[in-house]
Design a protein around this motif. Structure first.
Motif, mmCIF file in Angstrom:
data_model
loop_
_atom_site.group_PDB
_atom_site.id
_atom_site.type_symbol
_atom_site.label_atom_id
_atom_site.label_comp_id
_atom_site.label_asym_id
_atom_site.label_seq_id
_atom_site.Cartn_x
_atom_site.Cartn_y
_atom_site.Cartn_z
ATOM 1 N N VAL A 46 -13.256 -8.580 -13.425
ATOM 2 C CA VAL A 46 -12.475 -9.712 -12.887
ATOM 3 C C VAL A 46 -12.245 -9.553 -11.382
ATOM 4 O O VAL A 46 -11.357 -10.170 -10.811
ATOM 5 C CB VAL A 46 -11.130 -9.862 -13.633
ATOM 6 C CG1 VAL A 46 -11.360 -10.414 -15.030
ATOM 7 C CG2 VAL A 46 -10.364 -8.550 -13.687
ATOM 8 N N THR A 47 -13.072 -8.727 -10.733
ATOM 9 C CA THR A 47 -13.016 -8.586 -9.280
ATOM 10 C C THR A 47 -14.425 -8.665 -8.711
ATOM 11 O O THR A 47 -15.416 -8.514 -9.436
ATOM 12 C CB THR A 47 -12.406 -7.235 -8.855
ATOM 13 O OG1 THR A 47 -13.109 -6.176 -9.515
ATOM 14 C CG2 THR A 47 -10.930 -7.166 -9.191
ATOM 15 N N GLU A 48 -14.507 -8.894 -7.393
ATOM 16 C CA GLU A 48 -15.775 -8.824 -6.675
ATOM 17 C C GLU A 48 -15.592 -7.983 -5.430
ATOM 18 O O GLU A 48 -14.495 -7.929 -4.855
ATOM 19 C CB GLU A 48 -16.283 -10.221 -6.294
ATOM 20 C CG GLU A 48 -17.013 -10.924 -7.419
ATOM 21 C CD GLU A 48 -17.939 -12.032 -6.911
ATOM 22 O OE1 GLU A 48 -18.517 -11.871 -5.825
ATOM 23 O OE2 GLU A 48 -18.069 -13.044 -7.614
ATOM 24 N N ALA A 174 -11.350 -12.557 -7.097
ATOM 25 C CA ALA A 174 -11.835 -12.631 -8.477
ATOM 26 C C ALA A 174 -13.346 -12.882 -8.504
ATOM 27 O O ALA A 174 -13.962 -13.211 -7.483
ATOM 28 C CB ALA A 174 -11.105 -13.735 -9.232
ATOM 29 N N ARG A 175 -13.907 -12.731 -9.690
ATOM 30 C CA ARG A 175 -15.355 -12.904 -9.838
ATOM 31 C C ARG A 175 -15.728 -14.369 -9.735
ATOM 32 O O ARG A 175 -15.025 -15.256 -10.233
ATOM 33 C CB ARG A 175 -15.835 -12.315 -11.157
ATOM 34 C CG ARG A 175 -15.295 -13.010 -12.391
ATOM 35 C CD ARG A 175 -15.814 -12.377 -13.660
ATOM 36 N NE ARG A 175 -17.250 -12.570 -13.837
ATOM 37 C CZ ARG A 175 -17.961 -11.990 -14.791
ATOM 38 N NH1 ARG A 175 -17.376 -11.158 -15.643
ATOM 39 N NH2 ARG A 175 -19.240 -12.220 -14.916
ATOM 40 N N LYS A 176 -16.833 -14.626 -9.063
ATOM 41 C CA LYS A 176 -17.324 -15.989 -8.903
ATOM 42 C C LYS A 176 -18.269 -16.304 -10.050
ATOM 43 O O LYS A 176 -19.191 -15.526 -10.343
ATOM 44 C CB LYS A 176 -18.047 -16.131 -7.563
ATOM 45 C CG LYS A 176 -18.244 -17.567 -7.105
ATOM 46 C CD LYS A 176 -18.682 -17.605 -5.649
ATOM 47 C CE LYS A 176 -18.632 -19.021 -5.111
ATOM 48 N NZ LYS A 176 -18.948 -19.055 -3.657
ATOM 49 N N GLU A 177 -18.005 -17.424 -10.704
ATOM 50 C CA GLU A 177 -18.807 -17.839 -11.860
ATOM 51 C C GLU A 177 -19.411 -19.214 -11.602
ATOM 52 O O GLU A 177 -19.182 -19.819 -10.561
ATOM 53 C CB GLU A 177 -17.925 -17.839 -13.112
ATOM 54 C CG GLU A 177 -17.367 -16.455 -13.419
ATOM 55 C CD GLU A 177 -16.389 -16.440 -14.579
ATOM 56 O OE1 GLU A 177 -16.386 -15.452 -15.323
ATOM 57 O OE2 GLU A 177 -15.622 -17.413 -14.730
ATOM 58 N N ALA A 178 -20.194 -19.697 -12.559
ATOM 59 C CA ALA A 178 -20.868 -20.983 -12.378
ATOM 60 C C ALA A 178 -19.867 -22.112 -12.154
ATOM 61 O O ALA A 178 -20.097 -23.021 -11.353
ATOM 62 C CB ALA A 178 -21.742 -21.278 -13.593
ATOM 63 N N ALA A 179 -18.744 -22.040 -12.867
ATOM 64 C CA ALA A 179 -17.689 -23.049 -12.696
ATOM 65 C C ALA A 179 -16.477 -22.401 -12.050
ATOM 66 O O ALA A 179 -16.176 -21.230 -12.290
ATOM 67 C CB ALA A 179 -17.305 -23.645 -14.045
ATOM 68 N N ALA A 180 -15.775 -23.163 -11.215
ATOM 69 C CA ALA A 180 -14.570 -22.642 -10.570
ATOM 70 C C ALA A 180 -13.505 -22.385 -11.634
ATOM 71 O O ALA A 180 -13.403 -23.121 -12.624
ATOM 72 C CB ALA A 180 -14.047 -23.640 -9.543
ATOM 73 N N LEU A 204 -4.835 -17.678 -13.041
ATOM 74 C CA LEU A 204 -6.209 -18.020 -12.706
ATOM 75 C C LEU A 204 -7.032 -17.731 -13.952
ATOM 76 O O LEU A 204 -7.058 -16.588 -14.429
ATOM 77 C CB LEU A 204 -6.674 -17.156 -11.534
ATOM 78 C CG LEU A 204 -7.964 -17.551 -10.799
ATOM 79 C CD1 LEU A 204 -7.746 -18.830 -9.999
ATOM 80 C CD2 LEU A 204 -8.401 -16.412 -9.878
ATOM 81 N N ALA A 205 -7.678 -18.762 -14.507
ATOM 82 C CA ALA A 205 -8.382 -18.617 -15.781
ATOM 83 C C ALA A 205 -9.866 -18.924 -15.606
ATOM 84 O O ALA A 205 -10.243 -20.016 -15.191
ATOM 85 C CB ALA A 205 -7.774 -19.554 -16.825
ATOM 86 N N GLY A 206 -10.697 -17.947 -15.921
ATOM 87 C CA GLY A 206 -12.141 -18.110 -15.810
ATOM 88 C C GLY A 206 -12.798 -18.180 -17.174
ATOM 89 O O GLY A 206 -12.189 -18.565 -18.171
ATOM 90 N N ALA A 207 -14.064 -17.779 -17.225
ATOM 91 C CA ALA A 207 -14.831 -17.839 -18.470
ATOM 92 C C ALA A 207 -14.530 -16.600 -19.314
ATOM 93 O O ALA A 207 -15.165 -15.563 -19.172
ATOM 94 C CB ALA A 207 -16.325 -17.920 -18.154
ATOM 95 N N TYR A 232 -14.122 -20.252 -3.257
ATOM 96 C CA TYR A 232 -14.288 -18.952 -3.887
ATOM 97 C C TYR A 232 -13.028 -18.698 -4.703
ATOM 98 O O TYR A 232 -11.984 -19.300 -4.436
ATOM 99 C CB TYR A 232 -14.502 -17.828 -2.856
ATOM 100 C CG TYR A 232 -13.332 -17.626 -1.934
ATOM 101 C CD1 TYR A 232 -12.243 -16.835 -2.301
ATOM 102 C CD2 TYR A 232 -13.297 -18.226 -0.680
ATOM 103 C CE1 TYR A 232 -11.148 -16.655 -1.461
ATOM 104 C CE2 TYR A 232 -12.214 -18.051 0.165
ATOM 105 C CZ TYR A 232 -11.148 -17.270 -0.218
ATOM 106 O OH TYR A 232 -10.075 -17.092 0.597
ATOM 107 N N PRO A 233 -13.056 -17.813 -5.706
ATOM 108 C CA PRO A 233 -11.861 -17.546 -6.492
ATOM 109 C C PRO A 233 -11.049 -16.380 -5.916
ATOM 110 O O PRO A 233 -11.524 -15.236 -5.882
ATOM 111 C CB PRO A 233 -12.411 -17.206 -7.880
ATOM 112 C CG PRO A 233 -13.764 -16.633 -7.605
ATOM 113 C CD PRO A 233 -14.260 -17.215 -6.312
#
Length: 281
Positions: A46-48, A174-180, A204-207, A232-233
């Motif tokens: 969950v980090t970059e 946070a990690r960058k994914e296909a959808a914000a 902050l909710a991702g995939a 970016y997240p």
């Protein structure tokens, strides 16, 4: 824990974060200790670290773009009436020692150094706590003491003339994914509603993952949130939102952020319940 240069955080025996104390980074990135990767209990990162869009974003840590004109954030410096500018003004945070090291956390002393001199001395406390079998909490406190004989102040691009860019302080890339990712608080949702607002917690909710950030002291809760989801997240807590934060000689600024790291997508009620559990005395 591992070598003198890294510390591995564990929750219930599982590694959930790697803390790098002496990264080898160019001066332009304002070298500083950071947590990366940070993962959920199921192992989702969950980090970059140094992503292509912002090479100076280093996982989870403390970064400030303007300490008396010195850049402890990395990258360009926002100059009033000029915009983002490449300057030779970068500082670094230097690990001195761990005063305490356990599998679930540490206490660290750091020096904030620029132009050959020490401006700030920091005491950083980090602790990892299990909340449920699908969530844990990262508790980070930083105390910044002015060790010079002159007044210092912390600023941001916002205080230097760039509206809405009040980043500086605790920051989580946070990690960058296909959808914000989605962002919400108890009362708002979306980047426009959450950014610059004051809220006891912000999610902050991702995939397949959710991060819930909470100010754990009254002073920390009074700082507005810095939020990015589309470009970016990233989420931070703003030390200098609309005016510079003064630190007189010998005085100390303290902030504490607790972050719930959860598997799955949490709703408002679940996020609030986990925050209460994580921040309870």
């Amino acid at each position: 824990m591992s070598s003198s240069d890294t510390a591995v955080l564990r929750v219930a025996g599982r590694p959930v974060g790697r803390y790098v104390t002496r990264p080898e980074l160019p001066d332009r990135l304002s070298p500083r200790p950071y947590l990366h990767p940070v993962t959920t209990l199921a192992g989702t990162a969950v980090t970059e670290l140094s992503p292509a869009d912002h090479a100076h974003h280093l996982g989870v840590g403390v970064a400030v773009p303007d300490v008396e004109g010195f850049n402890f954030w990395g990258g360009r410096t926002y100059v009033r009436d000029q915009g983002p500018t490449e300057l030779d003004n970068h500082g670094s945070q230097r690990h001195i020692a761990f005063q305490l090291r356990d599998p679930d956390g540490f206490v660290e002393e750091l020096r904030w150094v620029a132009a050959g001199g020490e401006l700030l001395r920091e005491r950083r406390t980090v602790a990892a706590t299990e909340l449920t079998d699908q969530a844990w909490a990262l508790d980070l406190t930083f105390s910044l003491t002015n060790v010079t004989k002159a007044p210092l102040s912390i600023g941001s691009p916002a205080t230097n003339g760039r509206p809405g860019a009040a980043y500086g302080g605790f920051f989580w890339r946070a990690r960058k994914e296909a959808a914000a990712p989605e962002v919400f608080t108890a009362d708002t949702e979306g980047e426009a509603g959450a950014h610059g607002g004051r809220a006891d917690w912000l999610a902050l909710a991702g995939a397949g993952w959710t991060l819930v950030f909470a100010g754990a002291t009254e002073q920390t809760r009074s700082d507005p949130w810095f939020v990015r989801t589309e470009e970016y997240p990233g989420v931070g807590s703003s030390l200098a939102y609309d005016e510079r934060l003064p630190i007189p000689p010998g005085e100390t600024v303290v902030r504490r952020i607790v972050t719930v790291v959860a598997d799955g997508r949490l709703g408002r009620d679940a996020a609030a319940a986990l925050v209460r559990k994580a921040v309870s005395p």
